[in-house]
Structures are given as structure tokens and as C-alpha cells.
Scaffold this motif. Sequence first.
Motif, PDB file in Angstrom:
ATOM      1  N   GLN A 198       0.841  -1.206   0.000  1.00 52.30           N
ATOM      2  CA  GLN A 198       0.000   0.000   0.000  1.00 52.30           C
ATOM      3  C   GLN A 198       0.877   1.257   0.000  1.00 52.30           C
ATOM      4  OE1 GLN A 198      -3.457   0.146  -0.408  1.00 52.30           O
ATOM      5  NE2 GLN A 198      -2.991  -1.985  -0.959  1.00 52.30           N
ATOM      6  N   PHE A 199       1.891   1.225  -0.866  1.00 52.74           N
ATOM      7  CA  PHE A 199       2.866   2.310  -0.950  1.00 52.74           C
ATOM      8  C   PHE A 199       2.169   3.546  -1.538  1.00 52.74           C
ATOM      9  CE2 PHE A 199       6.738   4.499  -2.029  1.00 52.74           C
ATOM     10  CZ  PHE A 199       7.634   4.052  -1.073  1.00 52.74           C
ATOM     11  N   ARG A 200       2.262   4.659  -0.814  1.00 54.72           N
ATOM     12  CA  ARG A 200       1.524   5.868  -1.219  1.00 54.72           C
ATOM     13  C   ARG A 200       2.257   6.621  -2.319  1.00 54.72           C
ATOM     14  NH1 ARG A 200       1.103  11.354   0.129  1.00 54.72           N
ATOM     15  NH2 ARG A 200       2.897  11.180   1.519  1.00 54.72           N
ATOM     16  N   ILE A 201       1.517   6.949  -3.367  1.00 58.28           N
ATOM     17  CA  ILE A 201       2.027   7.785  -4.462  1.00 58.28           C
ATOM     18  C   ILE A 201       1.090   8.981  -4.597  1.00 58.28           C
ATOM     19  CG2 ILE A 201       2.541   7.917  -6.925  1.00 58.28           C
ATOM     20  CD1 ILE A 201       2.932   4.911  -6.925  1.00 58.28           C
ATOM     21  N   GLN A 202       1.647  10.179  -4.583  1.00 58.15           N
ATOM     22  CA  GLN A 202       0.829  11.383  -4.732  1.00 58.15           C
ATOM     23  C   GLN A 202       0.974  11.925  -6.145  1.00 58.15           C
ATOM     24  OE1 GLN A 202       1.716  14.597  -2.037  1.00 58.15           O
ATOM     25  NE2 GLN A 202      -0.231  15.632  -2.415  1.00 58.15           N
ATOM     26  N   TYR A 211      -2.601   7.784  -4.218  1.00 56.05           N
ATOM     27  CA  TYR A 211      -2.858   6.445  -4.746  1.00 56.05           C
ATOM     28  C   TYR A 211      -1.988   5.460  -3.971  1.00 56.05           C
ATOM     29  CZ  TYR A 211      -4.918   9.050  -8.617  1.00 56.05           C
ATOM     30  OH  TYR A 211      -5.684   9.910  -9.375  1.00 56.05           O
ATOM     31  N   HIS A 212      -2.460   4.226  -3.871  1.00 54.50           N
ATOM     32  CA  HIS A 212      -1.721   3.220  -3.104  1.00 54.50           C
ATOM     33  C   HIS A 212      -1.476   1.976  -3.958  1.00 54.50           C
ATOM     34  CE1 HIS A 212      -3.398   5.832   0.044  1.00 54.50           C
ATOM     35  NE2 HIS A 212      -2.320   5.482   0.748  1.00 54.50           N
ATOM     36  N   THR A 213      -0.213   1.628  -4.110  1.00 51.44           N
ATOM     37  CA  THR A 213       0.160   0.431  -4.882  1.00 51.44           C
ATOM     38  C   THR A 213       0.043  -0.804  -3.994  1.00 51.44           C
ATOM     39  OG1 THR A 213       2.501   0.564  -4.270  1.00 51.44           O
ATOM     40  CG2 THR A 213       1.797   1.832  -6.189  1.00 51.44           C
ATOM     41  N   LEU A 256      -3.980  -2.832 -17.346  1.00 53.03           N
ATOM     42  CA  LEU A 256      -2.678  -2.353 -17.820  1.00 53.03           C
ATOM     43  C   LEU A 256      -2.576  -0.836 -17.725  1.00 53.03           C
ATOM     44  CD1 LEU A 256      -0.094  -3.608 -18.911  1.00 53.03           C
ATOM     45  CD2 LEU A 256      -1.006  -3.354 -21.221  1.00 53.03           C
ATOM     46  N   GLY A 257      -3.684  -0.128 -17.971  1.00 57.98           N
ATOM     47  CA  GLY A 257      -3.678   1.332 -17.897  1.00 57.98           C
ATOM     48  C   GLY A 257      -3.343   1.819 -16.493  1.00 57.98           C
ATOM     49  N   LYS A 258      -3.939   1.201 -15.495  1.00 54.18           N
ATOM     50  CA  LYS A 258      -3.669   1.587 -14.109  1.00 54.18           C
ATOM     51  C   LYS A 258      -2.229   1.281 -13.734  1.00 54.18           C
ATOM     52  CE  LYS A 258      -5.634   1.140  -9.465  1.00 54.18           C
ATOM     53  NZ  LYS A 258      -6.656   0.459  -8.630  1.00 54.18           N
ATOM     54  N   LEU A 259      -1.719   0.105 -14.190  1.00 52.75           N
ATOM     55  CA  LEU A 259      -0.329  -0.263 -13.900  1.00 52.75           C
ATOM     56  C   LEU A 259       0.628   0.752 -14.515  1.00 52.75           C
ATOM     57  CD1 LEU A 259       1.681  -2.403 -12.729  1.00 52.75           C
ATOM     58  CD2 LEU A 259       1.646  -3.472 -14.992  1.00 52.75           C
ATOM     59  N   ASN A 260       0.380   1.137 -15.765  1.00 49.47           N
ATOM     60  CA  ASN A 260       1.249   2.117 -16.432  1.00 49.47           C
ATOM     61  C   ASN A 260       1.222   3.465 -15.706  1.00 49.47           C
ATOM     62  OD1 ASN A 260       2.111   0.378 -18.429  1.00 49.47           O
ATOM     63  ND2 ASN A 260       0.457   0.922 -19.833  1.00 49.47           N
ATOM     64  N   PHE A 261       0.059   3.850 -15.196  1.00 48.33           N
ATOM     65  CA  PHE A 261      -0.061   5.084 -14.423  1.00 48.33           C
ATOM     66  C   PHE A 261       0.841   5.040 -13.193  1.00 48.33           C
ATOM     67  CE2 PHE A 261      -2.143   7.330 -10.885  1.00 48.33           C
ATOM     68  CZ  PHE A 261      -2.197   8.624 -11.393  1.00 48.33           C
ATOM     69  N   TYR A 262       0.804   3.923 -12.476  1.00 47.42           N
ATOM     70  CA  TYR A 262       1.651   3.769 -11.288  1.00 47.42           C
ATOM     71  C   TYR A 262       3.134   3.798 -11.657  1.00 47.42           C
ATOM     72  CZ  TYR A 262      -2.384   2.367  -8.403  1.00 47.42           C
ATOM     73  OH  TYR A 262      -3.557   2.335  -7.700  1.00 47.42           O
TER      74      TYR A 262
END
Length: 354
Positions: A237-241, A247-249, A276-282
Motif C-alpha cells: 500500500q505504498f503511497r504515491i501522490q 494512490y496506493h500500490t 494495464l492502464g492503471k499499472l502504467n499510471f503507477y
Amino acid sequence: MSTKFPPNSKKPEDEFESIVLLIEEAQNRAFRKVNEELVLLYFRVGDFVSKKVKEGNWGNRTVDELAGYIQARYPGMQGFNRRGLYRMKQFYEVYTDPEFVSPLMTQLQKSEDEVVIFVSALLTQIGWTHHLLILSKTKNPSERLFYIHECINDRLSSRELERQLNAAVFERTMLAEKIKIATPQQIPGNLFRDPYIFEFLDLPEGHSEKDLEKALIQNLQKFILEIGKGFAYMGNQFRIQVGNKDYHTDLLFYHRDLQCLVLFELKIQEFEPEFLGKLNFYLEALDRNMKRPHENPSIGILLCKGKDNEVVEYAMARNSSPAIIADYETKLIPKNILAQKLHQLAEQLFSENN
């Protein structure tokens, strides 16, 4: 009256630990040396027995007599009964067989005698219990050499090796190397597997993605053993802003050899293109906000409960991010099924290239 120590000086207990460390290092070296000598002894005994049997001078009765003779000379010595002697014979014959030696002769550009010396030196780097497991659970030279290197490189315990053998790591690694459909060119195929096997999770029927993530974290050591060497865990649940949103991976790792972040995203259903779209976003967010200048672009791995290879091929056709779509199973797959799949794929690639 308590003893006072000058500022910045070490307490005797701290210095005692240095001595303990020296003792432990010496013990480890001694253990490795004993293991080397033991494995080499078994190799030489196997050589002697093999040649006597092959020449027709010895039969089962003579081997039984040898076992009794050794037992009389060295009461209580383990491993030199009839069964043990034939294991040593098999050990020698397997690793001096032309099927095993000839490819190494070509690879190392050495004579047969030089290769046998090389092989015996390689064999002494792992324990006898490891060898017995490899001999009993493998069928061909490539597979045996693969697991020997796995034991040496990853320092596998005998229990860990048994798990790798039962989980058919060799077959799955070979399949991952041959299947290019979801593996971009910038990702070494031999570092990832497809499918991944999580038989250690004991998940209930109808489990959620949260259940899967929690179970993997609780079994982190086994999970890292399954995904392969070089991974260092960074968190879940690594936080990305991004902008004003968080967002949390799922599971984030760093790969020491590839020098990049590796993100595992978990799905409890079959692969869908929108994943795949969500993965690429992360991955884009990780590269912009976390990747250091000397590091390589982040890699994403979608773990799905099944996939249609044609759907994956279409989804990946215009995908520029380094991403892998892989299956995961929560039960062991029979090795013969994976071996058959590997054989069929090899035949298919051979026919395509001819």
C-alpha cells in the motif's frame, strides 16, 4: 561499585562479540570444508563401485559385503549401507555421464577430464541432502545443473530446495524465457516466472485482493523465494501522490541486479486490458517521483488469476512501459503438465524457425 568506562570506549561485552563472530566464522568454514570432503568422498566411492560393477567384478552380493565390512570397521557410521553405496554410484554416474559432461565441454572448452574435475568442485559446494533431493526429483542434465546453481547462488536450505523442486521452478523459468508475448525486450526473461505458485498461502475460497495481499505479506520470505533472487521488499500500500490525490500500490520491491523498482499489482480475476492502464499510471508516477537518476525505469508485474494470451498480446502490442502479465496459482501444478507445456512450446518454436 559499578565499573566506569571512558567516553566512547567499548564495553568488554561488545568486544566479546567480536571474538564470538570469529568463532562462528571459523565454525562455518570448518562445516563447509567437512561438507566438501564428504561429498568428494561419496563421489570417489561412487566412482570405485561403478567401475567394479561395470567391469562385472562386483554384483549385489559384493556391495552388501562391502557395506558390512565398512560397518564392522567403523561401527555407527551413517550412509554406507547397501542403499547408500548405490546412491553414491548413481551420484558419480549421473555427473560423469556424457549427456551431462559433453555440453559443459563445449561451453567451457575443456577436455573431459578437466570437466569432471570442474564438476566435482561444483558438486562440493552444496550438501549431500541437497544432492539426494536433486537426484530423486529431476530427470535431465539441464534441470540438475539449474538446481545446483540455485542452491549455490541463493544458499537454499534443503527444505527450500525441496519446495523449489515441488513447485517446478525449472520448468516455469524455462517457460518464462521462451514466452515473449508479455515480456518486453528490456526485461530479462529468466528473472521472472509464469505462472507463480503460492501454495503456501492457504487462502479461503472466494478470497479478496486484500486477503491475497495480506497473506503474501505474512509469508513474505516464501513469497520472495518464489519470485526469485535480487528482490528487496519496500512496502505494501505504498503511497504515491499525483496532483492532489493519493494512490496506493499493492507490493513494491527494489531489484538489486536490475537496479530498478518492481511493482506487483494483484488481481483475483482473469486479466482485463484496463488493468494495464492503471499499472502504467503507477509506473509513470514511480519513475517521476521516486526513481533516482542512476536507476533504470520501473517494472510492473500484474499477477492475475488467469489470462487469455491473445488478449494479452493485443493489450501489450502498443504498450511502451516495461510490464509483465503473469498467472498465479494457489496450488502446485503437476510437473508433468508444465514439462509437457515446455516441450510443446519448444516444438512450436522449432517449427516456426524452420
